[in-house]
Design an enzyme around this catalytic site. Structure first.
Site, PDB file in Angstrom:
ATOM      1  N   HIS A  33      -0.403  10.918  -2.430  1.00  0.00           N
ATOM      2  CA  HIS A  33      -1.680  10.692  -1.756  1.00  0.00           C
ATOM      3  C   HIS A  33      -2.391  11.974  -1.320  1.00  0.00           C
ATOM      4  CE1 HIS A  33      -4.310   9.923   1.711  1.00  0.00           C
ATOM      5  NE2 HIS A  33      -4.629   8.821   1.065  1.00  0.00           N
ATOM      6  N   HIS A  55       0.832  -1.204   0.000  1.00  0.00           N
ATOM      7  CA  HIS A  55       0.000   0.000   0.000  1.00  0.00           C
ATOM      8  C   HIS A  55       0.870   1.259   0.000  1.00  0.00           C
ATOM      9  CE1 HIS A  55      -2.613   2.977   2.295  1.00  0.00           C
ATOM     10  NE2 HIS A  55      -3.289   2.747   1.185  1.00  0.00           N
TER      11      HIS A  55
HETATM   12  O1  G3P Z   1      -6.249   0.596  -0.564  1.00  0.00           O
HETATM   13  C1  G3P Z   1      -7.054   1.686  -0.702  1.00  0.00           C
HETATM   14  C2  G3P Z   1      -6.596   2.782   0.162  1.00  0.00           C
HETATM   15  O2  G3P Z   1      -5.376   3.239  -0.328  1.00  0.00           O
HETATM   16  C3  G3P Z   1      -7.592   3.863   0.251  1.00  0.00           C
HETATM   17  O3  G3P Z   1      -7.284   4.831   1.179  1.00  0.00           O
HETATM   18  O4  G3P Z   1      -6.529   7.015   1.880  1.00  0.00           O
HETATM   19  O5  G3P Z   1      -4.886   5.197   1.677  1.00  0.00           O
HETATM   20  O6  G3P Z   1      -5.848   6.216  -0.348  1.00  0.00           O
HETATM   21  P1  G3P Z   1      -6.074   5.864   1.080  1.00  0.00           P
HETATM   22 CA    CA Z   2      -4.805   4.824  -1.930  1.00  0.00          CA
END
Ligand code: G3P
Ligand code: CA
Length: 244
Positions: free
Chosen positions: A49, A7
């Site tokens: 992000h 992630h």
């Molecule tokens: O895996 C999905 C996740 O990345 C969504 O939340 O805020 O980390 O982009 P965020």
């Molecule tokens: Ca994400």
């Protein structure tokens, strides 16, 4: 196959959404990569992000207010540790060149509207297979993706639990995967999605305890900041379900 998505890369150990974070995720055994896309002032797709660069760089302000050349001068690694100082922001095209040809599954999250076309074009240019999900919390973005491309896989990130209504809404745009937060997922709701032909991927896997519980829910994958921990768990319990 269960997908262990790094992630934002191995973001527990490296500055998130950077090439070194993605590379380290693979070293730690991830078989998938999740990343976030946004657009610079001069229309380039970059992997980032937050709306602002204040916390994850040595700059300040909205990412959309800077050109790529300006962002390239900034440090996107030092905030995570002195050893990562000098790490650059990553152009999506550079990521695509290095990773999209690999035998991995990708979750490419669109954080802002109006980047759908460029994202699809770059994917088309570099992809070697179709295990690529375009994902977003924003349903309208996904609907726009579907208008542009008939066959790309679409996964919808949702804040609420899986329900009949969001399943139907996703099916209406030919989505293939629904993504609730791990804390909102149950065996029953996962089974409901699957009974409609949808896969389920979990996000918000905040620690190992959440990861272990989530693994028992019979989904097709989850995003984790610590792919090494999930790699270990998958070695111990390669079949679905936690050993009691
Ligand atoms: O895996 C999905 C996740 O990345 C969504 O939340 O805020 O980390 O982009 P965020
Ligand atoms: Ca994400």
């Amino acid at each position: 196959m269960f997908i262990n998505y790094a992630h934002r890369g191995a973001s527990q150990y490296r500055p998130e959404n950077t090439l070194i974070s993605f590379r380290y995720g693979l070293e730690l055994g991830a078989n998938g990569i999740e990343l976030d896309l946004q657009e610079t002032k001069d229309g380039k797709l970059v992997i980032f992000h937050d709306d602002t660069i204040d916390c994850k760089s040595n700059g300040k302000g909205r990412i959309a207010d800077y050109t790529y050349a300006e962002l390239k001068q900034m440090d996107f690694g030092g905030w995570k540790g002195a050893e990562f100082a000098g790490t650059s922001i990553c152009l999506f095209e550079d990521f695509a060149k290095e990773f999209l040809g690999l035998d991995l599954t990708f979750a490419i999250e669109l954080k802002v509207p109006n980047i759908e076309k460029q994202t699809l074009e770059l994917i088309e240019k570099y992809k070697k297979h179709d295990r690529i999900y375009i994902s977003s919390f924003d349903y309208d973005i996904l609907a726009a993706v579907r208008k542009l491309c008939k066959n790309v896989k679409i996964s919808w990130l949702i804040q609420e639990p899986i329900k009949r209504e969001n399943i139907e809404k996703l099916l209406a745009i030919g989505g293939t995967q629904i993504c609730p937060a791990a804390k909102n997922a149950t065996k029953e709701s996962v089974a409901l999605a699957k009974s409609h032909g949808l896969g389920v991927r979990l996000w918000g896997v905040t620690d190992e305890a959440v990861m272990r519980k989530a693994y028992d829910l019979d989904t097709e994958g989850m995003t984790v900041n610590f792919p090494d921990k999930l790699t270990e768990w998958l070695k111990l319990y390669p079949r679905k379900g936690i050993k009691k």
